[in-house]
Scaffold this active site. Structure first.
Site, short mmCIF file in Angstrom:
data_model
loop_
_atom_site.label_atom_id
_atom_site.label_comp_id
_atom_site.label_asym_id
_atom_site.label_seq_id
_atom_site.Cartn_x
_atom_site.Cartn_y
_atom_site.Cartn_z
N ASP A 63 -11.25 2.97 3.95
CA ASP A 63 -11.65 1.56 3.90
C ASP A 63 -13.18 1.43 3.85
OD1 ASP A 63 -9.88 -0.51 3.63
OD2 ASP A 63 -9.35 -0.59 5.76
N LYS A 92 0.84 -1.20 0.00
CA LYS A 92 0.00 0.00 0.00
C LYS A 92 0.88 1.24 0.00
CE LYS A 92 -3.89 -2.32 2.13
NZ LYS A 92 -4.51 -2.80 3.36
N GLN A 107 -4.81 -1.42 9.49
CA GLN A 107 -4.73 -2.79 8.96
C GLN A 107 -5.33 -3.77 9.97
OE1 GLN A 107 -3.40 -3.60 5.81
NE2 GLN A 107 -4.24 -5.61 6.27
#
Ligand code: NDP
Length: 303
Positions: free
Chosen positions: A122, A55, A99
């Site tokens: 997200d 990422k 994460q």
């Protein structure tokens, strides 16, 4: 039926990243703002470390700022919440990604809820979930968003199509169903208690499999000509590839769909690897640019 068309998610993701990079250049020149993404990793999970590394690398390659925050496994919830608060108030940070999974001592939902919904790239915050289901300007979870982009690119108008989503997780299944409904599909959401899953699948013009069970969806579950999107990423033993140094069998990745069987019947199908997987990070970068534009009152990037 001839073999299905392969939907090349890897190539599509590369094109999407190029579009993101063009938008980043435009934003910088028009406003002087550089979009920024903060990624937070707690612990040493090897897969998570790989994801976070990818990422960060792709964020920088698109011309954006990447802010990495790594904590050890024993970090407490208060430390993480304090960081989220700081990132929420930092104008250089347009997107925040924590994460998952987090260690047991940290309440995942509490941390996700602490993220400013406008920076929640997200799309897991309940505010964004609500906006998605009510037709608002949400940030949409990256994997299902990537699936819907691939479907629209391949099929054009989805209106009126019968779609089945197998899996009802908050991360994939439910937002996928919301996106298909927003495109005026008639949507069935299937799960582990669904009766006659093969029969329900056979009625679908679009099958999205997000189950986490290797090669569960068989070729004879697929309606001839249907479009199959395989979200699953499962590592299975592949003794045909030989043994590792420690004597264990080598492994390979497979999806939730029996690719060889389904490709005989479907009109189009995503492979694993190289289908949905690469779209996830590309859509994360896209969400960060969208979030940056909204936060700075800039024109919607339209990607
Ligand atoms: P979850 O484990 O959270 O959800 C799995 C879903 O599948 C559940 O709703 C479950 O039903 C359903 N299910 C399980 N067994 C069956 C069965 N026998 N028949 C029908 N439904 C069943 O998984 P995720 O949604 O997080 O992920 C799904 C897959 O997608 C995994 O392989 C994962 O690795 C992959 N993935 C890939 C990503 C990518 O970037 N490409 C990103 C995220 C996930 P129930 O609710 O009843 O238990």
């Amino acid at each position: 039926m001839a073999d299905a068309t392969v939907i090349d998610g890897k190539a599509f993701a590369a094109k999407l990243r190029e579009k993101v990079a063009v938008e980043v250049t435009r934003i910088k020149s028009e406003s002087g703002v550089t979009p920024g993404l903060a990624v937070v990793l707690v612990g040493e999970d090897p897969a998570s470390k790989v994801y976070v590394g990818s990422k960060a690398k792709q964020t920088v390659e698109c011309g954006m700022e990447s802010f990495e925050h790594r904590f050890d496994e024993s970090t407490d919830e208060a430390t993480l919440l304090a960081l989220i608060d700081k990132l929420n108030n930092d104008p250089a940070v347009n997107g925040i990604l924590v994460q998952l999974p987090l260690p047991d001592q940290i309440d995942e939902q509490k941390v996700l809820s602490a993220i400013d919904p406008d920076k929640d790239v997200d799309g897991f915050h309940t505010t964004n979930v609500g906006r998605l289901w009510t037709g608002g300007d949400s940030l949409v979870p990256c994997t299902p968003f990537g699936c819907s982009v691939l479907l629209k690119d391949f099929l054009g108008n989805l209106s009126g199509k019968n779609a089945i989503v197998i899996g009802r997780s908050n991360i994939v299944g439910k937002p996928m169903a919301a996106l298909l409904l927003a495109e005026s599909c008639t949507v069935t959401i299937a799960h582990s208690r669904t009766d006659d899953l093969p029969g329900k699948c056979r009625e679908a013009d679009i099958v999205v499999a997000a189950v986490g069970r290797p090669e569960m969806v068989k070729g004879d579950w697929i309606k001839p000509g249907a479009t199959v999107i395989d979200v699953g990423i499962n590592r299975i033993d592949a003794p045909e590839k030989g043994l590792n140094d420690d004597g264990s069998p080598k492994t390979r990745l497979v999806g939730d769909v029996d690719y060889a069987g389904a490709a005989q019947v479907a009109g189009a199908i995503t492979p694993v690897p190289g289908g949905v997987g690469p779209m996830t990070i590309a859509c994360l970068l896209r969400n960060t640019v969208v979030a940056c534009c909204r936060q700075n009152g800039l024109a919607d990037p339209g990607i």
